[in-house]
Structure formats: C-alpha cells, structure tokens
Motif scaffolding. Sequence first.
Motif, mmCIF file in Angstrom:
data_model
loop_
_atom_site.group_PDB
_atom_site.id
_atom_site.type_symbol
_atom_site.label_atom_id
_atom_site.label_comp_id
_atom_site.label_asym_id
_atom_site.label_seq_id
_atom_site.Cartn_x
_atom_site.Cartn_y
_atom_site.Cartn_z
ATOM 1 N N GLU A 274 0.738 -1.163 0.004
ATOM 2 C CA GLU A 274 0.131 0.112 -0.066
ATOM 3 C C GLU A 274 0.804 1.215 -0.051
ATOM 4 O OE1 GLU A 274 -3.433 0.201 -0.295
ATOM 5 O OE2 GLU A 274 -3.136 -1.553 -0.772
ATOM 6 N N LEU A 275 1.939 1.221 0.682
ATOM 7 C CA LEU A 275 3.030 2.466 0.752
ATOM 8 C C LEU A 275 3.446 2.697 -0.567
ATOM 9 C CD1 LEU A 275 4.306 4.473 2.541
ATOM 10 C CD2 LEU A 275 6.204 2.867 2.802
ATOM 11 N N LEU A 276 3.876 1.549 -1.187
ATOM 12 C CA LEU A 276 4.416 1.821 -2.749
ATOM 13 C C LEU A 276 3.485 2.224 -3.743
ATOM 14 C CD1 LEU A 276 6.752 -1.392 -3.156
ATOM 15 C CD2 LEU A 276 7.526 0.956 -2.680
ATOM 16 N N ALA A 277 1.995 1.804 -3.612
ATOM 17 C CA ALA A 277 1.149 2.148 -4.452
ATOM 18 C C ALA A 277 0.597 3.596 -4.032
ATOM 19 C CB ALA A 277 0.045 1.326 -4.274
ATOM 20 N N SER A 281 2.666 6.871 -9.922
ATOM 21 C CA SER A 281 2.972 5.696 -10.813
ATOM 22 C C SER A 281 4.443 5.747 -11.289
ATOM 23 C CB SER A 281 2.253 5.381 -11.766
ATOM 24 O OG SER A 281 2.122 6.364 -12.833
ATOM 25 N N ASP A 282 4.982 6.853 -11.707
ATOM 26 C CA ASP A 282 6.198 7.170 -12.349
ATOM 27 C C ASP A 282 7.287 7.512 -11.486
ATOM 28 O OD1 ASP A 282 5.072 9.469 -12.092
ATOM 29 O OD2 ASP A 282 5.588 10.197 -14.221
ATOM 30 N N ALA A 283 6.847 7.756 -10.289
ATOM 31 C CA ALA A 283 7.962 8.460 -9.164
ATOM 32 C C ALA A 283 9.209 7.672 -9.175
ATOM 33 C CB ALA A 283 7.296 8.923 -7.732
ATOM 34 N N ILE A 284 8.840 6.277 -8.833
ATOM 35 C CA ILE A 284 10.346 5.552 -8.600
ATOM 36 C C ILE A 284 11.096 5.267 -9.720
ATOM 37 C CG2 ILE A 284 10.769 3.255 -8.000
ATOM 38 C CD1 ILE A 284 8.451 2.901 -6.329
ATOM 39 N N SER A 285 10.364 5.187 -11.062
ATOM 40 C CA SER A 285 11.363 4.893 -12.192
ATOM 41 C C SER A 285 12.119 6.536 -12.492
ATOM 42 C CB SER A 285 10.562 4.612 -13.553
ATOM 43 O OG SER A 285 9.395 5.571 -13.643
ATOM 44 N N GLN A 286 11.386 7.350 -12.305
ATOM 45 C CA GLN A 286 12.029 8.894 -12.542
ATOM 46 C C GLN A 286 13.261 9.054 -11.743
ATOM 47 O OE1 GLN A 286 8.987 11.827 -12.041
ATOM 48 N NE2 GLN A 286 8.128 11.268 -14.287
ATOM 49 N N HIS A 287 13.116 8.722 -10.474
ATOM 50 C CA HIS A 287 14.251 9.019 -9.538
ATOM 51 C C HIS A 287 15.165 7.725 -9.748
ATOM 52 C CE1 HIS A 287 13.070 12.059 -6.814
ATOM 53 N NE2 HIS A 287 11.846 11.680 -6.822
ATOM 54 N N ALA A 304 13.249 11.745 -1.147
ATOM 55 C CA ALA A 304 12.366 12.424 -1.791
ATOM 56 C C ALA A 304 11.096 11.518 -1.902
ATOM 57 C CB ALA A 304 12.969 12.662 -3.503
ATOM 58 N N LEU A 305 11.408 10.157 -2.324
ATOM 59 C CA LEU A 305 10.211 9.211 -2.202
ATOM 60 C C LEU A 305 9.662 9.024 -1.080
ATOM 61 C CD1 LEU A 305 11.774 6.473 -4.596
ATOM 62 C CD2 LEU A 305 10.251 7.943 -5.336
ATOM 63 N N THR A 306 10.116 9.159 0.138
ATOM 64 C CA THR A 306 9.694 9.093 1.398
ATOM 65 C C THR A 306 8.566 10.222 1.736
ATOM 66 O OG1 THR A 306 11.523 7.868 2.253
ATOM 67 C CG2 THR A 306 10.250 8.849 3.889
ATOM 68 N N SER A 307 9.119 11.437 1.181
ATOM 69 C CA SER A 307 8.386 12.524 1.300
ATOM 70 C C SER A 307 7.165 12.572 0.585
ATOM 71 C CB SER A 307 9.136 14.017 0.989
ATOM 72 O OG SER A 307 8.589 15.070 1.092
ATOM 73 N N LEU A 308 7.100 11.968 -0.644
ATOM 74 C CA LEU A 308 5.897 11.900 -1.290
ATOM 75 C C LEU A 308 4.922 10.905 -0.888
ATOM 76 C CD1 LEU A 308 7.540 11.506 -5.180
ATOM 77 C CD2 LEU A 308 6.127 13.080 -4.396
#
Length: 315
Positions: A274-277, A281-287, A304-308
């Motif tokens: 759920e946290l990943l979802a 959708s493109d945040a992980i691939s962009q980083h 940055a991902l944690t903040s998102l």
Amino acid sequence: MPTTPEIAALRDRILAGDLRALARAATAVENQSPSGRALLSSLFPQTGRALIIGITGPPGAGKSTLVDQMVAHFRTAGKSVGVIAVDPSSPFTRGAILGDRIRMHRHHADPAVFIRSMASRGKLGGLARGTLEMALLLDAAGRDYVIVETVGVGQDEVEIARLADVTVVVLVPGMGDDVQAIKAGIMEIADIFTINKADLPGAERLEQDIRAMQSVANDAGSPTAAPIRRIISTDGTGIADLIEVIHSVHNTRPAQTRSAPTWSLRLTEWLRDELLASLPSDAISQHAARVAAKIEDPYTALAALTSLAKNSHGH
C-alpha cells in the motif's frame, strides 16, 4: 479512518449476512476506492477467523475443478465459503475472463458460497492487487473458509504463500521436465502437494519426482516435509482426504505461527504494498533514472520518495 453513517450501515448489513451488501463491498474493495478502504477499516476487528487456503499450480492442473469440489465438501459439512478466483485479464477490458466462476456455476444459487473473480491486470505473482483486502472482507463477513485460486502462471506465483494459512500446489502427471522448471518458484512454497488426475499414467513418477526434490532439500523424511496427496478432482476422489490433511497441516503448527506472527507477516506485506502504491506511478522510475544518470545519489532519491509517500497520506 472515520466511519460515516453510510459505511456503518453497509458494514452492519454485511455482518447480518446481506449478500447484496457484500457484493457491493467487494466491488469497492477490488476498485481500491476510498469507500472500500473505509469499510475494511470498520470491519477489521471482525477479521482473523477464517481459514485461508491457497490453491496454486501451473495452467491446466485442474485448480478450478478442485476448488469446486472443496466448496461442495465444505457445504456438505455446513460451512460457509468464500472463493477468490484470480483470472487472467481480458486484453480489451482488463477485467477478469471469468473462467473460474463458470466452472463453479453449481454453487451460484447457494447463499453460503460467495465467489468473486478478480482480474490479475498484469500483476505478477499469481494474485491481483486487492486480493488480501478481498480475503479480509470475506473473513469479516463470517465465511468459515476463504479459498484463493491463483491465476496459474508458473514459477513466479509465490505471493499466495504470504496470504494463505495453507498453500496447496496442484500438479498433474505428464509434466516431466516442467516440474524441474517450476521448482525454483511454486515448488518451494507448498504446504501440501496435490497430484490431480491421478488416474493418468505418470502419477507414480510425478510423486517420485516431488519426493526426489524434497530429498535434495534434505527434508523428504522430515515431519515438516510437505505431504503429497493424489486426487481426481473431476469425480471427487481424494478430496475428503486432502481437506483432512489441510486441517492437519494447519492445526499441527505451533499456535504462535497460526496467530499473531502469521497475521503480522501478512499485514506487513500488505502495508508495504500500500505504501508503494501510494506513490505516483512514475515516481520510482524517474528517481531511478536520475540516480543512474548520477544526477542524484540513492539516498537523496529515497528521501524524496519518502516525502512523496508522507504527503500522499496527508501526514
């Protein structure tokens, strides 16, 4: 999560056995809607009572026919059943093809049997997104057993082991080298091996192959080695014995592995998913691309991902 009067009313109808309310809730849960999440939050104290049985194995092994026979057996014993059949997705609608529900049509009019087909929608691992939530819903609705049949894709079909209390791997004679091909995946997650179509030539050889692989793993003679049972699902041969073994496997485990730690592991996986979802959708691939290009370091990307994720949950 706050419970609105509408959610509370739907919850009460479900707990009272209203099948229309359960069907409506199942749709909300499968669609991952806010109302579905709120409802599960309200129903969560009622979960943790059903025995969740996973049925997995390669395509053509007869999983759906086996599930159909198991449902009939449970109903003869006066037990209620929920079935979650994860089907391949339609390439046009992305919905479930519904093959499993068609094969279980004889239970359609039975109010004590609730069958839900879920589309895999390209998700790997044999399950669909929301399968755990659906199992929790059926558990909270008072089903004695929840049977989860995976889509049947092969060696990557291992998520069921994290969901089910007991995982049954269904194989059929004539697979030959296919058994070796899948052993790196579903062969390792079996609590019970079931040889279906045991009247066909090769059943004895298949059992020998399974025992040989268990021997390589140094557990063929161990009390913890997965038992092997032969069945013929088309006529019900061996079904009663298989269900007895399912109960035996579950009941002979230490009590602590059948309660809190099991739920903790299951829900840990759910919360992580759920946290990943919750991320765009493109945040992980962009980083990841930025890290690969040395534009940012991995720890900056993780921060940055944690903040998102925090912002998406309103924290």
